[in-house]
Design a protein around this motif. Structure first.
Motif, PDB file in Angstrom:
ATOM      1  N   VAL A  55       1.027  -1.168   0.250  1.00  0.00           N
ATOM      2  CA  VAL A  55       0.046  -0.027  -0.003  1.00  0.00           C
ATOM      3  C   VAL A  55       0.883   1.358  -0.177  1.00  0.00           C
ATOM      4  CG1 VAL A  55      -1.924   1.389   1.129  1.00  0.00           C
ATOM      5  CG2 VAL A  55      -1.843  -1.236   1.274  1.00  0.00           C
ATOM      6  N   GLY A  56       0.516   2.280  -0.723  1.00  0.00           N
ATOM      7  CA  GLY A  56       1.567   3.268  -1.007  1.00  0.00           C
ATOM      8  C   GLY A  56       2.432   3.537  -2.118  1.00  0.00           C
ATOM      9  N   LYS A  90      -1.061   4.205  -7.947  1.00  0.00           N
ATOM     10  CA  LYS A  90      -0.755   4.168  -6.733  1.00  0.00           C
ATOM     11  C   LYS A  90      -1.723   3.085  -6.083  1.00  0.00           C
ATOM     12  CE  LYS A  90       0.260   6.873  -2.510  1.00  0.00           C
ATOM     13  NZ  LYS A  90       0.112   8.307  -2.139  1.00  0.00           N
ATOM     14  N   GLY A  94      -6.776  -2.449  -4.887  1.00  0.00           N
ATOM     15  CA  GLY A  94      -7.540  -0.642  -5.110  1.00  0.00           C
ATOM     16  C   GLY A  94      -6.574   0.115  -5.501  1.00  0.00           C
ATOM     17  N   LEU A  95      -6.703   0.376  -6.688  1.00  0.00           N
ATOM     18  CA  LEU A  95      -5.539   1.613  -7.186  1.00  0.00           C
ATOM     19  C   LEU A  95      -6.179   2.839  -7.290  1.00  0.00           C
ATOM     20  CD1 LEU A  95      -4.312  -0.955 -10.034  1.00  0.00           C
ATOM     21  CD2 LEU A  95      -3.285  -0.432  -7.864  1.00  0.00           C
ATOM     22  N   SER A  96      -5.261   3.770  -7.723  1.00  0.00           N
ATOM     23  CA  SER A  96      -5.672   5.180  -8.172  1.00  0.00           C
ATOM     24  C   SER A  96      -4.668   5.927  -9.095  1.00  0.00           C
ATOM     25  CB  SER A  96      -5.529   6.195  -6.806  1.00  0.00           C
ATOM     26  OG  SER A  96      -5.838   7.473  -7.154  1.00  0.00           O
ATOM     27  N   VAL A 133      -8.910   0.262 -10.739  1.00  0.00           N
ATOM     28  CA  VAL A 133      -9.072   1.822 -10.594  1.00  0.00           C
ATOM     29  C   VAL A 133     -10.147   2.472 -10.776  1.00  0.00           C
ATOM     30  CG1 VAL A 133      -8.195   4.170 -11.463  1.00  0.00           C
ATOM     31  CG2 VAL A 133      -6.672   2.032 -11.640  1.00  0.00           C
ATOM     32  N   LEU A 175      -3.800   1.641  -3.314  1.00  0.00           N
ATOM     33  CA  LEU A 175      -4.399   2.539  -2.317  1.00  0.00           C
ATOM     34  C   LEU A 175      -4.783   1.232  -0.990  1.00  0.00           C
ATOM     35  CD1 LEU A 175      -7.448   4.392  -3.911  1.00  0.00           C
ATOM     36  CD2 LEU A 175      -5.354   5.332  -3.055  1.00  0.00           C
ATOM     37  N   ASN A 176      -5.282   0.123  -1.577  1.00  0.00           N
ATOM     38  CA  ASN A 176      -5.487  -0.902  -0.683  1.00  0.00           C
ATOM     39  C   ASN A 176      -5.218  -2.282  -1.230  1.00  0.00           C
ATOM     40  OD1 ASN A 176      -7.659  -1.100  -2.246  1.00  0.00           O
ATOM     41  ND2 ASN A 176      -9.119  -0.834  -0.294  1.00  0.00           N
ATOM     42  N   GLU A 210     -11.266   7.494  -9.011  1.00  0.00           N
ATOM     43  CA  GLU A 210      -9.713   7.651  -8.818  1.00  0.00           C
ATOM     44  C   GLU A 210      -9.139   7.846 -10.194  1.00  0.00           C
ATOM     45  OE1 GLU A 210      -8.078   8.070  -5.811  1.00  0.00           O
ATOM     46  OE2 GLU A 210      -9.936   7.686  -4.623  1.00  0.00           O
ATOM     47  N   LYS A 269      -3.961   9.697  -7.605  1.00  0.00           N
ATOM     48  CA  LYS A 269      -3.112   9.943  -6.589  1.00  0.00           C
ATOM     49  C   LYS A 269      -1.704   9.683  -6.708  1.00  0.00           C
ATOM     50  CE  LYS A 269      -6.660   9.705  -3.079  1.00  0.00           C
ATOM     51  NZ  LYS A 269      -7.641   8.871  -2.159  1.00  0.00           N
ATOM     52  N   LYS A 315       3.892   3.210  -5.920  1.00  0.00           N
ATOM     53  CA  LYS A 315       3.675   3.713  -7.153  1.00  0.00           C
ATOM     54  C   LYS A 315       4.199   2.632  -8.180  1.00  0.00           C
ATOM     55  CE  LYS A 315       3.352   8.673  -6.162  1.00  0.00           C
ATOM     56  NZ  LYS A 315       3.936   9.755  -6.804  1.00  0.00           N
TER      57      LYS A 315
END
Length: 143
Positions: free
Chosen positions: A5-6, A59, A70-72, A33, A61-62, A37, A75, A8
């Protein structure tokens, strides 16, 4: 390579749905995504922003226990953080508007409460008077 998580990562869009886009990650896993997001602004149609085969930076996310990731995209973009202004207290004291009306004579709590009760009773009696006459309630004159 484990997904944290976090972090890239670079990925490739493998599928698009009405609620988001599936992205293949370098370790062979696939993440989602969500449409919220994708971009900083409102996204009505995800196809206006992404196509199957696009290379995107995401990035993480979870990571759920069942393997869902989970992606973004929004972010993952490097944006400078806005400068935080230090809190400064205004040197001017707050003024109460009601004080200005009474020649700068401060009102006491009791006087404010009495004024409020009088206004409230006047409004209630006016309201009762108007509604009873319209529906023919108690005390309404008929003739």
């Amino acid at each position: 390579m484990s997904i944290e998580v976090g972090s890239k990562l670079q990925g490739k869009v493998t599928g698009i749905t009405k609620f988001g886009a599936f992205v293949a990650l370098p370790d062979g896993s696939t993440g989602l995504v969500h449409i919220s997001e994708v971009a900083d602004n409102y996204v009505k149609d995800i196809n206006d922003h992404l196509k199957v085969g696009d290379q995107v930076e995401v990035k993480v996310l979870n990571v759920e226990n069942d393997g869902k990731i989970g992606l973004s995209i929004k972010k993952a973009k490097d944006r400078p953080e806005p400068e935080k202004k230090p809190y400064s207290h205004s040197p001017r004291p707050r003024q109460n508007r009601s004080n200005d009306r009474n020649n700068n004579k401060p009102e006491t709590f009791e006087s404010k409460m009495a004024k409020f009760l009088k206004d409230s009773e006047d409004r209630l009696s006016s309201l009762k008077r108007n509604t009873e006459s319209k529906r023919g309630g108690r005390g309404a004159r008929r003739g």
